[in-house]
Design an enzyme around this catalytic site. Structure first.
Site, PDB file in Angstrom:
ATOM      1  N   ASP A  46       1.013  -1.419   0.198  1.00 43.33           N
ATOM      2  CA  ASP A  46       0.152  -0.004   0.185  1.00 43.33           C
ATOM      3  C   ASP A  46       0.843   1.407  -0.071  1.00 43.33           C
ATOM      4  O   ASP A  46       1.664   1.294   0.735  1.00 43.33           O
ATOM      5  CB  ASP A  46      -0.968   0.107   1.243  1.00 43.33           C
ATOM      6  CG  ASP A  46      -1.755   1.365   1.224  1.00 43.33           C
ATOM      7  OD1 ASP A  46      -2.872   1.124   0.784  1.00 43.33           O
ATOM      8  OD2 ASP A  46      -1.244   2.382   1.737  1.00 43.33           O
ATOM      9  N   TYR A  51       2.453  10.186  -0.428  1.00 46.19           N
ATOM     10  CA  TYR A  51       3.608   9.743   0.260  1.00 46.19           C
ATOM     11  C   TYR A  51       4.843  10.213  -0.342  1.00 46.19           C
ATOM     12  O   TYR A  51       6.061   9.862   0.269  1.00 46.19           O
ATOM     13  CB  TYR A  51       3.476   8.189   0.604  1.00 46.19           C
ATOM     14  CG  TYR A  51       2.392   7.816   1.508  1.00 46.19           C
ATOM     15  CD1 TYR A  51       1.396   8.443   1.936  1.00 46.19           C
ATOM     16  CD2 TYR A  51       2.126   6.345   1.464  1.00 46.19           C
ATOM     17  CE1 TYR A  51       0.362   8.071   2.654  1.00 46.19           C
ATOM     18  CE2 TYR A  51       1.120   5.747   2.089  1.00 46.19           C
ATOM     19  CZ  TYR A  51       0.174   6.553   2.490  1.00 46.19           C
ATOM     20  OH  TYR A  51      -1.036   6.154   2.973  1.00 46.19           O
ATOM     21  N   LYS A  76      -3.213   5.768  -4.001  1.00 42.53           N
ATOM     22  CA  LYS A  76      -4.156   6.509  -3.641  1.00 42.53           C
ATOM     23  C   LYS A  76      -4.175   8.019  -4.644  1.00 42.53           C
ATOM     24  O   LYS A  76      -2.908   8.520  -4.761  1.00 42.53           O
ATOM     25  CB  LYS A  76      -4.078   7.063  -2.133  1.00 42.53           C
ATOM     26  CG  LYS A  76      -4.451   5.761  -1.362  1.00 42.53           C
ATOM     27  CD  LYS A  76      -4.049   6.241   0.247  1.00 42.53           C
ATOM     28  CE  LYS A  76      -3.851   4.805   0.956  1.00 42.53           C
ATOM     29  NZ  LYS A  76      -2.611   4.402   0.733  1.00 42.53           N
ATOM     30  N   HIS A 107      -7.772   9.609  -1.610  1.00 44.32           N
ATOM     31  CA  HIS A 107      -6.967   9.601  -0.230  1.00 44.32           C
ATOM     32  C   HIS A 107      -7.904  10.349   0.786  1.00 44.32           C
ATOM     33  O   HIS A 107      -7.970   9.782   2.032  1.00 44.32           O
ATOM     34  CB  HIS A 107      -5.697  10.350  -0.666  1.00 44.32           C
ATOM     35  CG  HIS A 107      -4.851   9.927   0.501  1.00 44.32           C
ATOM     36  ND1 HIS A 107      -3.508  10.032   0.287  1.00 44.32           N
ATOM     37  CD2 HIS A 107      -4.820   9.551   1.816  1.00 44.32           C
ATOM     38  CE1 HIS A 107      -2.798   9.721   1.596  1.00 44.32           C
ATOM     39  NE2 HIS A 107      -3.445   9.068   2.465  1.00 44.32           N
TER      40      HIS A 107
END
Length: 295
Positions: A46, A51, A76, A107
């Protein structure tokens, strides 16, 4: 109930119950963690555009040599990409070095633009979801399932009343001090899998020292982290993400145990006396209109 090894999505696909999360994994560490996890039995990775590590995750996938079809991959849609859904998908596919995603999540239901610190209220997250639906229907070879993250019951009611595709997954913070039981039950009733992030609570979480968690860990001869990860895997329709960049912990976190109904109740009841949330939605500016505190 006994811990599961996979959960079935409303698309018919099976998603591995345990996945490796990559939030806050530092540069130079993510690729190795992903490579090591895949080589040692993890079947779900994931990540998220937010990120800023999709490229490293892709490098780790490539270095592992594990065939793409043998594991599940989630990423996401970023908050500032709500007006460029198609482009955002292509960006993620290229960064991850893959032809398809098993799951693509919104997200947060909090559209933003680069020069604003709060949500851009002229952009409606529901329009974004409809664009994700369109991509999903037109390009099933690129996106096998779509879902959401950080959605409350209130947001779900609006989505379900105004869309054609029921989200396959809702990824939310879930641990004994943030049980969100009403939301979990709502998702279960709507055939939406819940994925638990931050199952330990946080780095250096007080839950790791909680006497109930440690009592159960001692009884099963496992670590407190194993108990906290296993708690989510013992719930029907729930999957869980563990996170580490250390080889020994990646291996240790993969040990999921069966918990008794009494142990599950004890762990869930921690929320009544030790209540906290790590990733609070107040940062979005939407907190007063539908994001619950940990219920």
């Amino acid at each position: 109930m006994p811990a599961s090894t996979s959960v079935k999505l409303n698309t018919g696909a099976e998603m591995p119950t345990l996945g490796l999360g990559t939030w806050k994994s530092g540069p130079g560490e993510v690729a190795h963690a992903v490579e090591y996890a895949l080589k040692n039995g993890y079947k779900h990775i994931d990540t998220a555009t937010a990120y800023e590590n999709e490229e490293e995750v892709g490098n780790g996938i490539k270095a592992s040599g594990v065939p793409r079809e043998s594991f599940f991959l989630t990423t996401k849609l970023n908050n500032n990409d709500h007006k460029k859904v198609k482009e955002a998908l292509e960006f993620s596919l290229k960064a991850l070095k893959t032809d398809y995603l098993d799951l693509w999540l919104m997200h947060w239901p909090a559209p933003m633009v680069a020069d604003l610190s709060g949500p851009e209220r002229s952009i409606d997250w529901l329009d974004t979801w409809k664009e994700m639906e369109k991509v999903y229907k037109e390009h099933p070879e690129k996106v096998k399932a779509i879902g959401v993250s950080n959605f409350s019951v209130k947001f779900f009611k609006r989505l379900l009343a105004n869309s054609e595709v029921v989200p396959a997954v809702n990824q939310i913070e879930l641990h004994p001090s943030c049980t969100q039981e009403e939301l979990v039950e709502f998702c279960r009733e709507k055939d939406i899998v819940v994925t638990a992030y931050s199952p330990l609570g946080s780095n250096d979480s007080p839950l790791l020292k909680d006497p109930i968690v440690n009592k159960i860990a001692d009884a099963h001869k496992v670590s407190p982290a194993n108990v906290l990860i296993s708690l989510q895997a013992n719930k029907p329709g729930v999957s869980v993400l563990s996170k580490s960049v250390t080889n020994s912990r990646i291996l240790a976190n993969a040990k999921v145990i069966d918990l008794t109904p009494a142990e599950i109740k004890e762990l869930q009841d921690i929320d009544k006396t030790e209540h906290f949330r790590v990733c609070h939605p107040n940062w979005t500016g939407w907190g007063s209109i539908g994001f619950p505190d940990c219920e």
